[in-house]
Design a protein around this motif. Structure first.
Motif, mmCIF file in Angstrom:
data_model
loop_
_atom_site.group_PDB
_atom_site.id
_atom_site.type_symbol
_atom_site.label_atom_id
_atom_site.label_comp_id
_atom_site.label_asym_id
_atom_site.label_seq_id
_atom_site.Cartn_x
_atom_site.Cartn_y
_atom_site.Cartn_z
ATOM 1 N N ALA A 150 0.830 -1.198 0.000
ATOM 2 C CA ALA A 150 0.000 0.000 0.000
ATOM 3 C C ALA A 150 0.870 1.255 0.000
ATOM 4 C CB ALA A 150 -0.926 -0.005 1.214
ATOM 5 N N GLY A 151 1.964 1.218 0.744
ATOM 6 C CA GLY A 151 2.878 2.356 0.771
ATOM 7 C C GLY A 151 3.483 2.632 -0.587
ATOM 8 N N TYR A 152 3.919 1.583 -1.279
ATOM 9 C CA TYR A 152 4.508 1.767 -2.614
ATOM 10 C C TYR A 152 3.458 2.230 -3.621
ATOM 11 C CZ TYR A 152 9.187 0.047 -1.633
ATOM 12 O OH TYR A 152 10.475 -0.066 -1.167
ATOM 13 N N ALA A 153 2.207 1.746 -3.452
ATOM 14 C CA ALA A 153 1.144 2.188 -4.359
ATOM 15 C C ALA A 153 0.916 3.697 -4.215
ATOM 16 C CB ALA A 153 -0.144 1.424 -4.062
ATOM 17 N N ILE A 154 0.977 4.189 -3.000
ATOM 18 C CA ILE A 154 0.831 5.634 -2.766
ATOM 19 C C ILE A 154 2.033 6.381 -3.332
ATOM 20 C CG2 ILE A 154 0.784 7.409 -0.971
ATOM 21 C CD1 ILE A 154 -0.788 5.371 0.759
ATOM 22 N N LEU A 155 3.214 5.834 -3.150
ATOM 23 C CA LEU A 155 4.443 6.501 -3.593
ATOM 24 C C LEU A 155 4.462 6.713 -5.094
ATOM 25 C CD1 LEU A 155 7.303 7.565 -2.946
ATOM 26 C CD2 LEU A 155 8.116 5.191 -3.198
ATOM 27 N N GLY A 156 4.017 5.715 -5.846
ATOM 28 C CA GLY A 156 4.040 5.817 -7.303
ATOM 29 C C GLY A 156 5.457 5.994 -7.811
#
Length: 449
Positions: free
Chosen positions: A360-366
Motif C-alpha cells: 500500500a505504501g509503494y502504491a501511494i508513492l508511485g
C-alpha cells in the motif's frame, strides 16, 4: 440442538418390482429411488463407525406454512459450516445415513424429507423445483439455520440445489453434486438408441408408484426441454465438487449403463463442472449411481473439501476487502488532523500483514515525483517499519522512500538497519547485495553537498 433418537437406517419406500428395475437410471435422469437391491447391499455392509463421539441429534417435524416436513438436525451449533442435503428422486432423508453422521462432529447438518416423502406431509402445490425451493427456504428458517450453506444434492437433488443456489447465490458457500442428474442427458442419449430410450421411459412411468407419477412426468418434462425451468440466474462461482460414477457394467440392463451411455454421462458432468473455478471433478469406477451408499467416504471427503475451499475463499475475500479499505483509509489519513496517528490506526486493521501495508505504501508513492504522495508513503512505510521492527524488508522500504524525499541521513540509517537484520537472519546473498547497494547509494548521496 437437543438430543433425541432418530433412525437413519430404514428405507424410504418399497417400490414395485418393475419400477425397481428402471429407477436407477431414470433413463437420462438416473432415478434415485431407493431400490431394494441398493438397500440390501447397503444393509449388508457394516455401519460406518464414527471416530469421534456422536454429535447431538434433533429430530423434528417442522412447519413450512401449514404443512410439516420431517427433518433431522445434528452437529456442532458453533460450527461455521452448515450442510444441507437434498436426496434423489423418491428418496427420503435416510439416503444420507452413511454420510451425515460423519460430518456432524465438525459442522451443522440438516437432512430432511421433501413434501410427500418419508414422514413429511404432502404439498397441495404442483411438483416443481421452485416449490421445493420454497419449502427448503421455509424449513431453514424454521430450523433457525442462517446462511451460508454448503448444499449437497444426489441425482435429482442436484436439480434442486442448482435451482436454490441460482435464486439465492448470496447464501451459498459451496456445492457438492453426487452423480448429479443432467437435463441434456436424454438429448445426448437419444441418438444412441431412440427406440430403446422411449421404451425405457414408458416402462418407467408405468412402473412408478402412483404417488410419484407426477414427479416422473415433471422430471421427464425437464429432460425433454433440455434445460431447467425458470432458473433464477447463473450458479454462483463457489467451490464445488462433482462426483461421477464411471462403473462398467458387463451386462447393461438399461441404455444408460452401456459404454456409450456412461461415456456421455461422464462428459456431461465434465462440461457442467467447467463453470466452476475452484473445486474438483472426482471419478469413481467402484460406485454405482448411489455413491453415498457404495463409497460414503467420497461424499464426506467432497464436503470437507468444499468447506475448506469455501473458508479459504471467504478469507481471501475478507483480505481483499481489508486491503481495499486500507487504501481508502490511508488516503483519508493525509487530510486528518493527525496524519501519523491515522496511518498508525489504519495499518493495524485485522487481517493485514506487513506485506499488505508495504504494498500500500509503494502504491501511494508511485514514481515518487509527487511530494504529497511521497510524504504520505513515508508515513505509511515508516509506521510499518516500527510495527515490524525486526523486518529487514520494512526497514529497507522505509529507507527507499526517505531517500526519494532527500532525507539522506535517515535513509542511510534505515538501510544499515536492514542490512544488519538481514545478516542476522541469514538472508540470501541476493538480498544482502541489494541492501548493500542501497546503503552505498545513500552514503554516496549523503557525502554530496
Amino acid at each position: 440442538m437437543t438430543s433425541s433418537t432418530a433412525c437413519l437406517c430404514r428405507p424410504a419406500l418399497h417400490p414395485s418390482s418393475s419400477f425397481q428395475r428402471l429407477q436407477l437410471p431414470l433413463v437420462a435422469l438416473l432415478m434415485s429411488a431407493f431400490s431394494l437391491s441398493t438397500y440390501a447391499q447397503a444393509q449388508a455392509q457394516p455401519q460406518v463407525q464414527a471416530t469421534v463421539a456422536p454429535a447431538p441429534i434433533n429430530e423434528q417435524m417442522l412447519d413450512v406454512g401449514g404443512r410439516k416436513l420431517h427433518a433431522i438436525l445434528m452437529g456442532d451449533e458453533k460450527a461455521q459450516a452448515t450442510i444441507v442435503f437434498e436426496s434423489g428422486f423418491s428418496m427420503d432423508l435416510s439416503a444420507w445415513r452413511r454420510v451425515a453422521p460423519q460430518l456432524a462432529p465438525r459442522a451443522k447438518v440438516l437432512i430432511y424429507s421433501r413434501a410427500g416423502h418419508g414422514q413429511s406431509e404432502p404439498s397441495p402445490a404442483p411438483v416443481s423445483l421452485q416449490q421445493s425451493g420454497r419449502d427448503l427456504s421455509a424449513l431453514l428458517k424454521a430450523a433457525q439455520l442462517p446462511p451460508p450453506y454448503v448444499l449437497v444434492g444426489h441425482s435429482y437433488g442436484a436439480f434442486l440445489i442448482r435451482d436454490f443456489a441460482s435464486r439465492h447465490p448470496e447464501q451459498i458457500a459451496g456445492l457438492v453434486f453426487v452423480d448429479p442428474a443432467h437435463e441434456r442427458y436424454d438429448q445426448v442419449l437419444k441418438p444412441l438408441d431412440a427406440a430403446r430410450l422411449a421404451a425405457e421411459q414408458a416402462h418407467l412411468e408405468r412402473g412408478a408408484p402412483e404417488r410419484f407419477r407426477a414427479d416422473v412426468r415433471y422430471i421427464q418434462s425437464i429432460m425433454d426441454a433440455g434445460k431447467l425451468p425458470d432458473a433464477g440466474g447463473p450458479l454462483p462461482d463457489v467451490p464445488a465438487v462433482v462426483l461421477t460414477s464411471t462403473r462398467r457394467y458387463a451386462k447393461p440392463e438399461v441404455l444408460l449403463h452401456t459404454p456409450a451411455g456412461m461415456s456421455a454421462w461422464r462428459q456431461l458432468h465434465s462440461d457442467f463442472f467447467a463453470q466452476f473455478s475452484n473445486g474438483a471433478h472426482v471419478l469413481t469406477p467402484t460406485s454405482g449411481h448411489h455413491i453415498q451408499f457404495d463409497e460414503p467416504h467420497l461424499v464426506v471427503a467432497a464436503v470437507d473439501q468444499v468447506i475448506r475451499l469455501s473458508q479459504e475463499q471467504a478469507q481471501r475475500r475478507a483480505l481483499e476487502a481489508a486491503r481495499a479499505k486500507l487504501g481508502g483509509d490511508l488516503q483519508a489519513a493525509a487530510a486528518a488532523a493527525d496524519p501519523q496517528a491515522a496511518v498508525e490506526l489504519a495499518i493495524r486493521a485485522p487481517g493485514l500483514s506487513e506485506a499488505d501495508v508495504n504494498n500500500a505504501g509503494y502504491a501511494i508513492l508511485g514514481d515518487g515525483k509527487q511530494a504529497p504522495r511521497a510524504q504520505l508513503a513515508a508515513l505509511v512505510l515508516g509506521a510499518n517499519a516500527r510495527l515490524y521492527p525486526k523486518s529487514d524488508n520494512a526497514a529497507d522500504s522505509h529507507g527507499e522512500v526517505l531517500l526519494k524525499l532527500g532525507r539522506r541521513a535517515e535513509a542511510r540509517a534505515e538501510f544499515a538497519r536492514a542490512l544488519s537484520l538481514a545478516e542476522a537472519t541469514g538472508r540470501s546473498p541476493r538480498v544482502l547485495d541489494s541492501y548493500r547497494k542501497h546503503l552505498a547509494e545513500a552514503a554516496e548521496l549523503a557525502a554530496k553537498p
